[in-house]
Design a protein around this motif. Sequence first.
Motif, PDB file in Angstrom:
ATOM      1  N   ASP A  49       0.819  -1.213   0.000  1.00  0.00           N
ATOM      2  CA  ASP A  49       0.000   0.000   0.000  1.00  0.00           C
ATOM      3  C   ASP A  49       0.859   1.272   0.000  1.00  0.00           C
ATOM      4  OD1 ASP A  49      -2.338   1.465  -0.016  1.00  0.00           O
ATOM      5  OD2 ASP A  49      -2.604   1.409   2.150  1.00  0.00           O
ATOM      6  N   ARG A  50       1.604   1.476  -1.071  1.00  0.00           N
ATOM      7  CA  ARG A  50       2.351   2.721  -1.238  1.00  0.00           C
ATOM      8  C   ARG A  50       1.399   3.795  -1.777  1.00  0.00           C
ATOM      9  NH1 ARG A  50       7.378   2.763  -5.298  1.00  0.00           N
ATOM     10  NH2 ARG A  50       5.680   2.384  -6.778  1.00  0.00           N
ATOM     11  N   PRO A  51       1.370   4.994  -1.185  1.00  0.00           N
ATOM     12  CA  PRO A  51       0.455   6.045  -1.640  1.00  0.00           C
ATOM     13  C   PRO A  51       0.663   6.374  -3.121  1.00  0.00           C
ATOM     14  CG  PRO A  51       1.436   6.644   0.465  1.00  0.00           C
ATOM     15  CD  PRO A  51       2.151   5.415   0.002  1.00  0.00           C
ATOM     16  N   GLN A  52      -0.427   6.499  -3.841  1.00  0.00           N
ATOM     17  CA  GLN A  52      -0.463   6.875  -5.253  1.00  0.00           C
ATOM     18  C   GLN A  52       0.036   5.770  -6.191  1.00  0.00           C
ATOM     19  OE1 GLN A  52      -1.975   9.753  -5.964  1.00  0.00           O
ATOM     20  NE2 GLN A  52      -2.107  10.189  -3.759  1.00  0.00           N
ATOM     21  N   LEU A  53       1.041   5.029  -5.762  1.00  0.00           N
ATOM     22  CA  LEU A  53       1.660   4.027  -6.642  1.00  0.00           C
ATOM     23  C   LEU A  53       1.769   2.680  -5.923  1.00  0.00           C
ATOM     24  CD1 LEU A  53       4.537   6.236  -8.092  1.00  0.00           C
ATOM     25  CD2 LEU A  53       2.495   5.473  -9.323  1.00  0.00           C
ATOM     26  N   PRO A  54       0.657   1.976  -5.736  1.00  0.00           N
ATOM     27  CA  PRO A  54       0.702   0.667  -5.059  1.00  0.00           C
ATOM     28  C   PRO A  54       1.514  -0.345  -5.867  1.00  0.00           C
ATOM     29  CG  PRO A  54      -1.438   1.019  -6.080  1.00  0.00           C
ATOM     30  CD  PRO A  54      -0.712   2.319  -6.195  1.00  0.00           C
ATOM     31  N   ILE A  55       2.068  -1.308  -5.161  1.00  0.00           N
ATOM     32  CA  ILE A  55       2.911  -2.334  -5.794  1.00  0.00           C
ATOM     33  C   ILE A  55       2.136  -3.636  -5.914  1.00  0.00           C
ATOM     34  CG2 ILE A  55       5.018  -3.701  -5.591  1.00  0.00           C
ATOM     35  CD1 ILE A  55       5.669  -0.828  -6.068  1.00  0.00           C
ATOM     36  N   GLN A  56       1.939  -4.109  -7.139  1.00  0.00           N
ATOM     37  CA  GLN A  56       1.367  -5.433  -7.347  1.00  0.00           C
ATOM     38  C   GLN A  56       2.418  -6.488  -7.016  1.00  0.00           C
ATOM     39  OE1 GLN A  56      -1.706  -6.275  -8.108  1.00  0.00           O
ATOM     40  NE2 GLN A  56      -2.622  -4.328  -8.776  1.00  0.00           N
ATOM     41  N   MET A  57       1.968  -7.693  -6.695  1.00  0.00           N
ATOM     42  CA  MET A  57       2.891  -8.729  -6.213  1.00  0.00           C
ATOM     43  C   MET A  57       3.269  -9.744  -7.285  1.00  0.00           C
ATOM     44  SD  MET A  57       3.355  -7.484  -3.301  1.00  0.00           S
ATOM     45  CE  MET A  57       4.396  -8.729  -2.556  1.00  0.00           C
ATOM     46  N   ASN A  58       3.310  -9.289  -8.539  1.00  0.00           N
ATOM     47  CA  ASN A  58       3.809 -10.181  -9.599  1.00  0.00           C
ATOM     48  C   ASN A  58       5.335 -10.241  -9.552  1.00  0.00           C
ATOM     49  OD1 ASN A  58       3.730  -7.419 -10.439  1.00  0.00           O
ATOM     50  ND2 ASN A  58       4.243  -8.098 -12.492  1.00  0.00           N
ATOM     51  N   PHE A  59       5.929 -11.173 -10.302  1.00  0.00           N
ATOM     52  CA  PHE A  59       7.356 -11.432 -10.119  1.00  0.00           C
ATOM     53  C   PHE A  59       7.908 -12.076 -11.379  1.00  0.00           C
ATOM     54  CE2 PHE A  59      10.846 -13.922  -7.954  1.00  0.00           C
ATOM     55  CZ  PHE A  59      11.546 -12.827  -7.453  1.00  0.00           C
ATOM     56  N   TYR A  60       8.922 -11.432 -12.000  1.00  0.00           N
ATOM     57  CA  TYR A  60       9.612 -11.998 -13.154  1.00  0.00           C
ATOM     58  C   TYR A  60      10.989 -12.462 -12.685  1.00  0.00           C
ATOM     59  CZ  TYR A  60       6.343  -9.847 -16.551  1.00  0.00           C
ATOM     60  OH  TYR A  60       5.240  -9.481 -17.280  1.00  0.00           O
ATOM     61  N   CYS A  61      11.286 -13.737 -12.869  1.00  0.00           N
ATOM     62  CA  CYS A  61      12.524 -14.302 -12.332  1.00  0.00           C
ATOM     63  C   CYS A  61      13.142 -15.258 -13.356  1.00  0.00           C
ATOM     64  CB  CYS A  61      12.218 -15.051 -11.034  1.00  0.00           C
ATOM     65  SG  CYS A  61      13.660 -15.677 -10.175  1.00  0.00           S
TER      66      CYS A  61
END
Length: 416
Positions: A49-61
């Motif tokens: 829950d970052r203000p304005q720019l939330p982080i989705q939990m996808n992942f490229y590895c």
Amino acid sequence: MNYNKLFPKNSFIDNYMTFMNNMETATDYDFFAAIWLLSCACQRNIIVDRPQLPIQMNFYCIFVAESGITRKSTAVSTATKIINKLIEDDPTVALIEGKTTPEALDEIIAEKSRNTGSGKAIISISELAVFLGLERYNATMPTLLTDLYDCPQTRKAGGTLSRGAITQTNVFISFLSASTPSWLHQSVNPNIVAGGFTSRCLFIVSEQAKRRIAWPSTSVGITIDDLTRQLKTIKQLCKEISKISVSEDGVKAYTSWYLRRNISYDAFTSSFESREADHVLRMAGFLCINDNSFVIKVAHVKSAIKIIHDIKYTSAKLFEGTTARTNWMNAIVKLREVLLGAGTETIAKSVLTRTVRNFITVSELDALLDVLHECNMIQKFELTQNGRGRPTIVYRATKLLIAKNANKTIISKLIG
């Protein structure tokens, strides 16, 4: 990296690494495969829950090592077995384990969107070369994966002439694959770096397996079913909690690191650093999900910073030739534009020198012109005024410089 300090006993990562302890995979692969599995459980159910720019939990590895050394394929296939069980009763998720085209991937996500309201794809490919390939029809796959990475709520995709544009909603995509360093060196060109695909991937480079195991034990106390049940519990908790918060001290630690970061200037590292802050928050999010706190604290932030910094360092070494390759490619493109644009007219070497001076040195230009001449892509002449004075060197393009594979031929002769 001492991974044991990053997670508590009996957490999902701990149990997964215990399960993998009986296999000849690299410890680094085990840890990041566990992170990828957490990502597949999170899907769009929870964000940082970052203000304005939330982080989705996808992942490229992407796991990286020479063939047969660290069991890359085993690491990928074992994680995929768990994913198959995790999503067997989830109609919103498509699991892609084989070669596909960008158009087909777009359509898979669109179909899931139409049928379920959420276009989610989990991609697990044991050989990156198989998925990205070198064929013309797959040339846009890195661009598509880059576009999908931010998990847009709504996205209009290409579609077909008969059906028109297709709409994708609530997109989620996580990606796991493996490659050799030699294939990456050959295939990761300047456009892929500049386009942002590599900055969104975490390249996990490992040179040795955790140990050699001639005859694996038939039991390690933890089964795939155990791990799947644990992941399903995490998936349900993510739905209920929906947002990962950051403690006040966690925000201070993250902000302090962010403001003190050094900025790099080589092509790969500067591109990676454009996404580094997001990688840190996402990794901290996975760590707090794993310990069941669902709050990013100082310890999570510090661990995530170290993890991502180590990946940046090893990846930069992996791609340390990328900057030189980028400069050569830019110089070749500019040179071809000028020579082909002149048609049958000759171009003075002084003009070509000014054309490429931002990319390569004069001595490197000489080497490039020698290669073009050897390949019969240019003609070289020496002109004098009335037979007196120092001759002027001029060049003229031949038809061979127009060839579609000219750039590849030139760069291979210059730097391999």
